[in-house]
Write a protein that holds these residues in place. Structure first.
Motif, PDB file in Angstrom:
ATOM      1  N   VAL A 118      -1.372  54.790  26.615  1.00 45.44           N
ATOM      2  CA  VAL A 118      -1.728  55.037  25.227  1.00 45.44           C
ATOM      3  C   VAL A 118      -2.346  56.424  25.153  1.00 45.44           C
ATOM      4  O   VAL A 118      -3.283  56.731  25.896  1.00 45.44           O
ATOM      5  N   LEU A 119      -1.807  57.293  24.282  1.00 44.91           N
ATOM      6  CA  LEU A 119      -2.358  58.622  24.064  1.00 44.91           C
ATOM      7  C   LEU A 119      -3.120  58.624  22.738  1.00 44.91           C
ATOM      8  O   LEU A 119      -2.586  58.187  21.712  1.00 44.91           O
ATOM      9  N   VAL A 120      -4.357  59.097  22.776  1.00 43.40           N
ATOM     10  CA  VAL A 120      -5.199  59.169  21.580  1.00 43.40           C
ATOM     11  C   VAL A 120      -5.641  60.619  21.434  1.00 43.40           C
ATOM     12  O   VAL A 120      -6.237  61.190  22.351  1.00 43.40           O
ATOM     13  N   ALA A 121      -5.370  61.240  20.284  1.00 42.11           N
ATOM     14  CA  ALA A 121      -5.650  62.668  20.110  1.00 42.11           C
ATOM     15  C   ALA A 121      -6.294  62.930  18.760  1.00 42.11           C
ATOM     16  O   ALA A 121      -5.962  62.290  17.754  1.00 42.11           O
ATOM     17  N   THR A 122      -7.225  63.896  18.743  1.00 42.85           N
ATOM     18  CA  THR A 122      -7.716  64.429  17.479  1.00 42.85           C
ATOM     19  C   THR A 122      -6.786  65.554  17.048  1.00 42.85           C
ATOM     20  O   THR A 122      -6.405  66.405  17.853  1.00 42.85           O
ATOM     21  N   THR A 123      -6.425  65.578  15.785  1.00 45.93           N
ATOM     22  CA  THR A 123      -5.608  66.653  15.225  1.00 45.93           C
ATOM     23  C   THR A 123      -6.322  67.216  14.000  1.00 45.93           C
ATOM     24  O   THR A 123      -6.903  66.468  13.213  1.00 45.93           O
ATOM     25  N   VAL A 124      -6.284  68.561  13.859  1.00 41.55           N
ATOM     26  CA  VAL A 124      -7.038  69.230  12.809  1.00 41.55           C
ATOM     27  C   VAL A 124      -6.152  70.256  12.117  1.00 41.55           C
ATOM     28  O   VAL A 124      -5.491  71.075  12.783  1.00 41.55           O
TER      29      VAL A 124
ATOM     30  N   LEU B 188      -7.473  65.114  23.765  1.00 43.60           N
ATOM     31  CA  LEU B 188      -6.565  63.996  23.995  1.00 43.60           C
ATOM     32  C   LEU B 188      -7.104  63.149  25.134  1.00 43.60           C
ATOM     33  O   LEU B 188      -7.548  63.671  26.156  1.00 43.60           O
ATOM     34  N   VAL B 189      -7.075  61.839  24.922  1.00 43.34           N
ATOM     35  CA  VAL B 189      -7.458  60.881  25.955  1.00 43.34           C
ATOM     36  C   VAL B 189      -6.234  60.023  26.266  1.00 43.34           C
ATOM     37  O   VAL B 189      -5.573  59.518  25.350  1.00 43.34           O
ATOM     38  N   ALA B 190      -5.924  59.887  27.549  1.00 43.60           N
ATOM     39  CA  ALA B 190      -4.827  59.032  27.979  1.00 43.60           C
ATOM     40  C   ALA B 190      -5.403  57.797  28.651  1.00 43.60           C
ATOM     41  O   ALA B 190      -6.185  57.902  29.598  1.00 43.60           O
ATOM     42  N   VAL B 191      -5.044  56.630  28.137  1.00 49.04           N
ATOM     43  CA  VAL B 191      -5.488  55.365  28.717  1.00 49.04           C
ATOM     44  C   VAL B 191      -4.308  54.784  29.472  1.00 49.04           C
ATOM     45  O   VAL B 191      -3.281  54.429  28.879  1.00 49.04           O
TER      46      VAL B 191
ATOM     47  N   LYS C 173      -6.242  75.073   8.309  1.00 54.30           N
ATOM     48  CA  LYS C 173      -6.753  75.664   7.065  1.00 54.30           C
ATOM     49  C   LYS C 173      -7.971  74.878   6.570  1.00 54.30           C
ATOM     50  O   LYS C 173      -8.005  73.646   6.676  1.00 54.30           O
ATOM     51  N   ALA C 174      -8.966  75.611   6.024  1.00 52.40           N
ATOM     52  CA  ALA C 174     -10.136  74.963   5.437  1.00 52.40           C
ATOM     53  C   ALA C 174      -9.684  74.008   4.339  1.00 52.40           C
ATOM     54  O   ALA C 174      -8.709  74.300   3.630  1.00 52.40           O
ATOM     55  N   PRO C 175     -10.310  72.849   4.242  1.00 60.05           N
ATOM     56  CA  PRO C 175     -11.564  72.405   4.874  1.00 60.05           C
ATOM     57  C   PRO C 175     -11.378  71.702   6.221  1.00 60.05           C
ATOM     58  O   PRO C 175     -12.216  70.906   6.620  1.00 60.05           O
ATOM     59  N   PHE C 176     -10.288  71.981   6.926  1.00 62.20           N
ATOM     60  CA  PHE C 176     -10.048  71.479   8.275  1.00 62.20           C
ATOM     61  C   PHE C 176      -9.985  69.947   8.310  1.00 62.20           C
ATOM     62  O   PHE C 176     -10.666  69.281   9.082  1.00 62.20           O
ATOM     63  N   ALA C 177      -9.139  69.416   7.431  1.00 60.07           N
ATOM     64  CA  ALA C 177      -8.896  67.971   7.410  1.00 60.07           C
ATOM     65  C   ALA C 177      -8.433  67.516   8.791  1.00 60.07           C
ATOM     66  O   ALA C 177      -7.758  68.256   9.520  1.00 60.07           O
ATOM     67  N   SER C 178      -8.791  66.281   9.147  1.00 61.42           N
ATOM     68  CA  SER C 178      -8.550  65.801  10.513  1.00 61.42           C
ATOM     69  C   SER C 178      -8.006  64.381  10.511  1.00 61.42           C
ATOM     70  O   SER C 178      -8.304  63.585   9.613  1.00 61.42           O
ATOM     71  N   LYS C 179      -7.232  64.083  11.522  1.00 58.89           N
ATOM     72  CA  LYS C 179      -6.705  62.737  11.732  1.00 58.89           C
ATOM     73  C   LYS C 179      -6.703  62.438  13.227  1.00 58.89           C
ATOM     74  O   LYS C 179      -6.602  63.334  14.060  1.00 58.89           O
ATOM     75  N   VAL C 180      -6.819  61.159  13.545  1.00 57.44           N
ATOM     76  CA  VAL C 180      -6.658  60.692  14.923  1.00 57.44           C
ATOM     77  C   VAL C 180      -5.259  60.098  15.058  1.00 57.44           C
ATOM     78  O   VAL C 180      -4.879  59.202  14.289  1.00 57.44           O
ATOM     79  N   VAL C 181      -4.506  60.625  16.013  1.00 56.45           N
ATOM     80  CA  VAL C 181      -3.148  60.162  16.276  1.00 56.45           C
ATOM     81  C   VAL C 181      -3.171  59.252  17.505  1.00 56.45           C
ATOM     82  O   VAL C 181      -3.773  59.595  18.530  1.00 56.45           O
ATOM     83  N   VAL C 182      -2.532  58.092  17.398  1.00 58.45           N
ATOM     84  CA  VAL C 182      -2.422  57.154  18.511  1.00 58.45           C
ATOM     85  C   VAL C 182      -0.945  56.955  18.816  1.00 58.45           C
ATOM     86  O   VAL C 182      -0.161  56.583  17.935  1.00 58.45           O
ATOM     87  N   LEU C 183      -0.563  57.217  20.067  1.00 52.94           N
ATOM     88  CA  LEU C 183       0.822  57.100  20.503  1.00 52.94           C
ATOM     89  C   LEU C 183       0.933  56.047  21.593  1.00 52.94           C
ATOM     90  O   LEU C 183       0.166  56.059  22.564  1.00 52.94           O
ATOM     91  N   LEU C 184       1.884  55.133  21.438  1.00 51.84           N
ATOM     92  CA  LEU C 184       2.088  54.052  22.394  1.00 51.84           C
ATOM     93  C   LEU C 184       3.257  54.377  23.304  1.00 51.84           C
ATOM     94  O   LEU C 184       4.370  54.649  22.828  1.00 51.84           O
ATOM     95  N   GLY C 185       3.008  54.370  24.603  1.00 52.32           N
ATOM     96  CA  GLY C 185       4.072  54.630  25.565  1.00 52.32           C
ATOM     97  C   GLY C 185       4.909  53.397  25.830  1.00 52.32           C
ATOM     98  O   GLY C 185       4.428  52.260  25.754  1.00 52.32           O
TER      99      GLY C 185
END
Length: 395
Positions: free
Chosen positions: A322-328, A310-313, A331-343
């Motif tokens: 602004v919080l930016v996080a990788t989420t995984v 997680l990176v906080a700007v 379970k295989a195949p370990f699908a991933s998304k980047v979550v962006v949260l606005l404060g």
């Protein structure tokens, strides 16, 4: 106003208008960097005014550098890439000899002993090894399953960057004091209390407003394994030492990890954002300004899948984060998304338009920066499961 300040000001304007309904980020062509990329950095190594991309490759025992053109494109650099005889662990970048050029710290582990090697940067974007022995940072049980962390910070306030090191499998944090010329000597060792833990984490920030950096550590679990974790704060003395603050060993949801230390509610005090291992939540501890923390009211933030990095700007121009996080997916195949949260500047967060943003499988690491120099925040996220670093460009 320097370039970094100007960029933050531009990001503030962008964030202030970011509640439009169109997606806040759009995918660009990924940067093909080779298999097994882990840690990723955006820094200007060759002093051409454009951000370059640095990627760590565990499987290839390699650190690779890709030169940026300021338009969002990257090509293999002629300087900077390095091959190692052991798997590189944690990587940190900072100016350790005060020549205005970024230097490199790389940890490695030869079975039962961990060490750090320092490489001094040159003006062409490459690194030169510092002569002398490796810097020992601790001994742990044999095995390759570990999660090292390195950070540069001036802990004893002498104007020189020091190095703070931890290994998630070891209950200590080691400090090496910098001499301002690229050399380091042993400093304090902070002992953590815990058993059956799998991933100690730490963060640094001035929690009580006294001008000294303080230390936050998380202890994921105690028997029984599913029980709550703990967060501890230690007061910095400005000399490189840390003391436990009375009453500030705090219970936390299971498997806490220090994700960010940032002011989430706009009161001028640094708060603690935690991720929680294999659960889908982020939680926040609010600071009263004296280093005393309480849980943020209301439920934790659900980000869909476990958050790994997680990176906080801190966008000071609009007093929001602004919080930016990788989420995984676990379970295989370990699908991933980047979550962006606005404060909202009061401690509450909402998903940015278009969030979450799909990226390659096994995306555990990310960084942020303005790669195409349009004044908007961009995201680079590395995938362990394919050959690319995903680029999400701010719109």
């Amino acid at each position: 106003m320097n370039k970094f300040s100007a960029t933050l000001a531009a990001v503030a304007c962008w964030a202030a208008h970011s509640y439009a309904q169109h997606p806040l980020f759009a995918p660009a062509l990924p940067v093909v960097v080779g298999p097994g990329s882990g840690g990723v950095f955006l820094v200007d190594l060759n002093h051409d005014g454009h951000l370059d991309l640095v990627t760590k490759h565990l499987l290839k025992q390699r650190l690779a550098v890709w030169s940026g053109d300021g338009k969002g494109h990257f090509v293999a650099a002629t300087e900077g890439s390095m091959d190692f005889d052991v798997m590189p662990g944690a990587v940190a970048l900072g100016d350790v000899n005060k020549d205005g050029i970024l230097d490199l710290g790389v940890s490695s582990k030869a079975e039962d002993k961990e060490s750090v090697r320092i490489f001094l940067g040159n003006r062409k974007g490459g690194f030169n090894s510092v002569s002398g022995p490796l810097l020992p940072v601790g001994v742990s049980a044999k095995g390759r399953d570990y999660k090292p962390v390195l950070r540069f910070a001036d802990l004893n306030e002498d104007g020189n960057l020091d190095l703070i090191s931890a290994n998630g499998r070891r209950n200590s944090v080691e400090i090496l004091l910098g001499d301002g010329h690229g050399g380091f000597s042993p400093g304090a060792i902070v002992k953590l209390q815990g058993r059956w833990t799998t991933n100690f984490t730490f963060g640094l920030g001035d929690l009580d407003g006294d001008g000294h950096l303080d230390l936050v550590t998380s202890i994921p679990r105690e028997p029984p394994e599913s029980g709550p974790g703990r967060v501890e704060t230690r007061r910095g003395d400005g000399k490189g030492g840390f003391a436990v603050i009375a009453g500030q060993t705090l219970p936390a949801a299971p498997d806490p990890r220090v994700a960010a230390i940032v002011d989430v509610n706009g009161d001028g005090h640094l708060d603690i954002v935690l991720s929680h291992g294999h659960t889908n939540i982020l939680s926040t501890l609010l600071n009263d300004g004296k280093g005393v923390f309480t849980d943020r009211p209301g439920p934790p933030i659900d980000v869909g899948w476990p958050a790994w990095e997680l990176v906080a700007v801190d966008v000071n121009g609009v007093k929001s984060v602004v919080l930016v996080a990788t989420t995984v997916d676990t379970k295989a195949p370990f699908a991933s998304k980047v979550v962006v949260l606005l404060g909202d500047g009061r401690g509450e967060f909402t998903a940015a338009p278009g969030s979450p943003f799909p990226v390659g499988a096994g995306t555990y690491c990310l960084t942020v920066g303005d790669v195409n120099e349009d004044g908007k925040l961009d995201i680079a996220a590395s995938s362990f499961g394919n050959d690319g670093v995903a680029l999400l460009l701010g719109q």
